[in-house]
Enzyme design. Structure first.
Site, PDB file in Angstrom:
ATOM      1  N   GLU A 155     -32.216  78.975  18.199  1.00  0.00           N
ATOM      2  CA  GLU A 155     -32.422  77.806  17.345  1.00  0.00           C
ATOM      3  C   GLU A 155     -32.974  76.623  18.133  1.00  0.00           C
ATOM      4  O   GLU A 155     -33.865  75.908  17.659  1.00  0.00           O
ATOM      5  CB  GLU A 155     -31.120  77.427  16.642  1.00  0.00           C
ATOM      6  CG  GLU A 155     -30.551  78.491  15.728  1.00  0.00           C
ATOM      7  CD  GLU A 155     -31.544  78.983  14.669  1.00  0.00           C
ATOM      8  OE1 GLU A 155     -32.550  78.306  14.413  1.00  0.00           O
ATOM      9  OE2 GLU A 155     -31.290  80.062  14.109  1.00  0.00           O
ATOM     10  N   GLU A 178     -40.798  82.751  15.241  1.00  0.00           N
ATOM     11  CA  GLU A 178     -39.555  83.513  15.326  1.00  0.00           C
ATOM     12  C   GLU A 178     -39.504  84.350  16.609  1.00  0.00           C
ATOM     13  O   GLU A 178     -38.457  84.444  17.260  1.00  0.00           O
ATOM     14  CB  GLU A 178     -39.413  84.418  14.102  1.00  0.00           C
ATOM     15  CG  GLU A 178     -38.953  83.705  12.855  1.00  0.00           C
ATOM     16  CD  GLU A 178     -37.567  83.091  13.023  1.00  0.00           C
ATOM     17  OE1 GLU A 178     -36.713  83.684  13.701  1.00  0.00           O
ATOM     18  OE2 GLU A 178     -37.346  82.000  12.473  1.00  0.00           O
ATOM     19  N   HIS A 255     -39.547  86.761   9.696  1.00  0.00           N
ATOM     20  CA  HIS A 255     -38.517  87.420  10.500  1.00  0.00           C
ATOM     21  C   HIS A 255     -38.852  88.885  10.746  1.00  0.00           C
ATOM     22  O   HIS A 255     -38.688  89.395  11.856  1.00  0.00           O
ATOM     23  CB  HIS A 255     -37.145  87.290   9.840  1.00  0.00           C
ATOM     24  CG  HIS A 255     -36.577  85.899   9.893  1.00  0.00           C
ATOM     25  ND1 HIS A 255     -36.719  84.999   8.865  1.00  0.00           N
ATOM     26  CD2 HIS A 255     -35.882  85.266  10.861  1.00  0.00           C
ATOM     27  CE1 HIS A 255     -36.135  83.861   9.191  1.00  0.00           C
ATOM     28  NE2 HIS A 255     -35.607  83.999  10.394  1.00  0.00           N
TER      29      HIS A 255
END
Length: 442
Positions: A155, A178, A255
C-alpha cells in the site's frame, strides 16, 4: 483509492471470510526507524466513522510516543518504520513520508499516516481490505491487516507510484501499478526481514489458515478463493481483456493482469527458465534499485511494453552509475525476463550469455561457478584446460533451472595450475557452443 484484499476492488467487494493476521516473530526489535520518518497511527476500532487522514488529536500513537497497548496500532507503527527504512535507500533525504505523506496542519508535517481497524458507512465493518488513498495521502487497514508486512509495503508503494510516475489506475497502467506494489513489497520483505517466499499476504489468516493473496513466482496459481490464477505472460489465456474499464471489472482487471509484471519481477530477481528463456537473477538488492529507477521512468498511461523498455533503460543507467554493482550481464538478464513474459518481443539471433566466477588460485581442487543465460536447463558446461597445444575437458556440469552451474575438478595427481576456459555444449536448433575467455590460475 487502491486496495489489496484478495485482489479485488474496493467498490462492490463481495463478502469474504474473516481475516486475521499474525505478527509473531515478524519484527526483530522495537527500534526507531533509520529513516527519520514521522509516523501517526489512529484506531477506528471498526466504528464506521468517516475516513480521513489520521491526525495528532485523534492518534493512538505518534512518532516517538510510548506504546499504545493496542496491538494493531503498535504493530502497524513498527511495520511502517521498517517499510520506511527500505525506502530510505532511495528517497532523497531518506524520508519517504516527505515524498508521499500529507501535512494536515497538526504540527507533524508531511508524515506517514495510517488508520487501523478502518471502515466506513460505505464498507461493511470490519473491513476486509487495505488501501492507500491518494486524495488523503494516507493508508487505511482493515482489521487483521496491520500485522502483514508486505501488505503495508504494497500500500505504501502505491503512494510512491502516485508521487513518481502517477500511473493511471486502469487497464495496463493500473496493472503495472499493482505489480510495482507487489514486487517492491516482496523485495522489501526480502531485504528487511530476510523472507524469500514470493507470496503476497502470506501472514493473512482465514479460519487460522495462512492465506496468501498472490504468488509472484507462479501467478497462475489460484489463491484466496480466486476462480482462476493470474496470467504470467502477455499471451496467457488468463490475461483479461475488456474495452470498457469501470468498477464492475476492477478497472479492466488491474489485480488479475498484474501477474505479468509480477512474473517479470520474480525472474529478474530470482531467475528461472520460463517460456523458452533462461534468466539468471540479479538478486533482491539490485532488483530494488532497478525498480526504484523504473518508478520514475514510466508515462502515466504506461503499457506493459513501456514497462519492458523502462526496465531495460533503467538497467543501462544503473550500469553507468559508479558503485551500483550492475554488470552488462545483469542488463542482459533483465532483457531476457521481459522477453520471457512477452513485455517485449525477442530480437532474432540473440546469443547466449556466459558468466564465469573464477577462484583466485588453485588448491587441492578447482571450483568454478557461473551462469548461462539464453539456453535451456540441463545444458552441459565443460571446464577445459590448455595442454600440449590443445584444449582438454577436465570436468563437466549441467545448468539448473535458473541457468547456474558449479564445476568441481579434483585431479588425483598432476599440476592443477594452468590456463583454463569454460564453454557450453552446442544448443538445439543449430545454436553454437558458447566459449568463455581464457583464464590463468596459479
Amino acid at each position: 483509492m487502491v486496495g489489496i484484499a484478495l485482489g479485488l476492488v474496493l467498490v462492490g467487494l463481495p463478502t469474504v471470510p474473516a481475516v486475521a493476521s499474525s505478527s509473531a516473530g515478524l519484527l526483530p526489535s522495537v527500534l526507531p526507524p533509520r529513516s527519520g520518518v514521522t509516523r501517526v497511527v489512529c484506531d477506528d476500532v471498526d466504528t464506521g466513522r468517516a475516513i480521513g487522514a489520521c491526525e495528532r488529536a485523534s492518534a493512538s500513537r505518534v512518532e516517538g510516543g510510548a506504546t499504545s497497548g493496542r496491538a494493531e496500532v503498535d504493530v502497524a507503527y513498527l511495520q511502517l518504520g521498517r517499510v520506511a527504512d527500505f525506502y530510505a535507500r532511495f528517497v532523497s533525504g531518506g524520508d519517504v513520508g516527505r515524498l508521499i505523506g500529507v501535512d494536515t496542519g497538526d504540527g507533524l508535517g508531511r508524515a506517514l499516516r495510517v488508520t487501523v481497524r478502518a471502515c466506513s458507512d460505505w464498507r461493511a465493518c470490519p473491513m476486509r481490505n487495505a488501501f492507500w488513498s491518494e486524495g488523503e495521502g494516507a493508508m487505511f487497514l482493515g482489521t487483521g491487516f496491520a500485522g502483514v508486512f508486505d501488505v503495508i509495503a504494497h500500500e505504501l508503494t502505491h503512494g510512491v507510484t502516485a508521487a513518481t510516475s502517477g500511473l493511471v489506475y486502469s487497464g495496463q497502467s493500473g496493472a503495472i501499478s499493482e505489480s510495482l506494489s507487489d514486487v517492491m513489497a516482496e523485495l522489501a520483505e526480502q531485504i528487511e526481514l530476510g523472507r524469500t517466499d514470493w507470496l503476497l499476504g502470506e501472514d493473512l489468516r482465514i479460519s487460522g489458515v495462512p492465506t496468501p493473496i498472490r504468488d509472484l513466482a507462479d501467478p497462475t496459481r489460484a489463491l484466496a478463493g480466486r476462480g482462476s490464477g493470474q496470467p504470467d505472460r502477455m499471451g496467457s489465456a488468463l490475461y483479461q481483456r475488456d474495452s470498457t474499464c469501470d468498477y464492475t471489472n476492477d478497472s479492466c482487471h488491474v489485480h488479475a493482469n498484474s501477474g505479468v509484471g509480477n512474473k517479470t519481477g520474480y525472474l529478474i530477481t530470482h531467475g528461472a527458465t520460463f517460456n523458452g528463456q533462461t534468466v539468471v537473477g540479479i538478486g533482491a538488492t539490485k532488483a530494488a534499485a532497478l525498480y526504484w529507477k523504473v518508478e520514475g521512468a514510466l508515462p502515466t498511461k504506461a503499457t506493459y511494453a513501456d514497462l519492458g523498455r523502462a526496465l531495460a533503460a533503467s538497467c543501462q543507467r544503473l550500469l553507468g552509475t559508479a558503485g551500483s554493482g550492475f554488470t552488462s550481464g545483469d542488463c542482459d538478464n533483465v532483457k531476457r525476463a521481459t522477453w520471457a513474459t512477452e513485455l517485449l518481443p525477442k530480437p532474432a539471433n540473440v546469443p547466449a550469455a556466459l558468466t564465469v566466477a573464477w577462484p583466485t588460485k588453485v588448491g587441492t581442487s578447482l571450483v568454478v561457478t557461473g551462469s548461462l543465460a539464453g539456453r535451456s536447463a540441463g545444458t552441459k558446461i565443460n571446464l577445459r584446460r590448455h595442454a600440449l597445444l590443445r584444449w582438454v575437458t577436465v570436468a563437466t556440469a549441467v545448468t539448473d533451472a535458473a541457468g547456474r552451474f558449479r564445476i568441481i575438478w579434483a585431479p588425483k595427481a598432476g599440476p592443477r595450475a594452468g590456463t583454463f576456459r569454460v564453454e557450453s555444449a552446442a544448443g538445439g536448433k543449430g545454436a553454437p557452443a558458447v566459449v568463455g575467455v581464457s583464464h590463468v590460475l596459479k
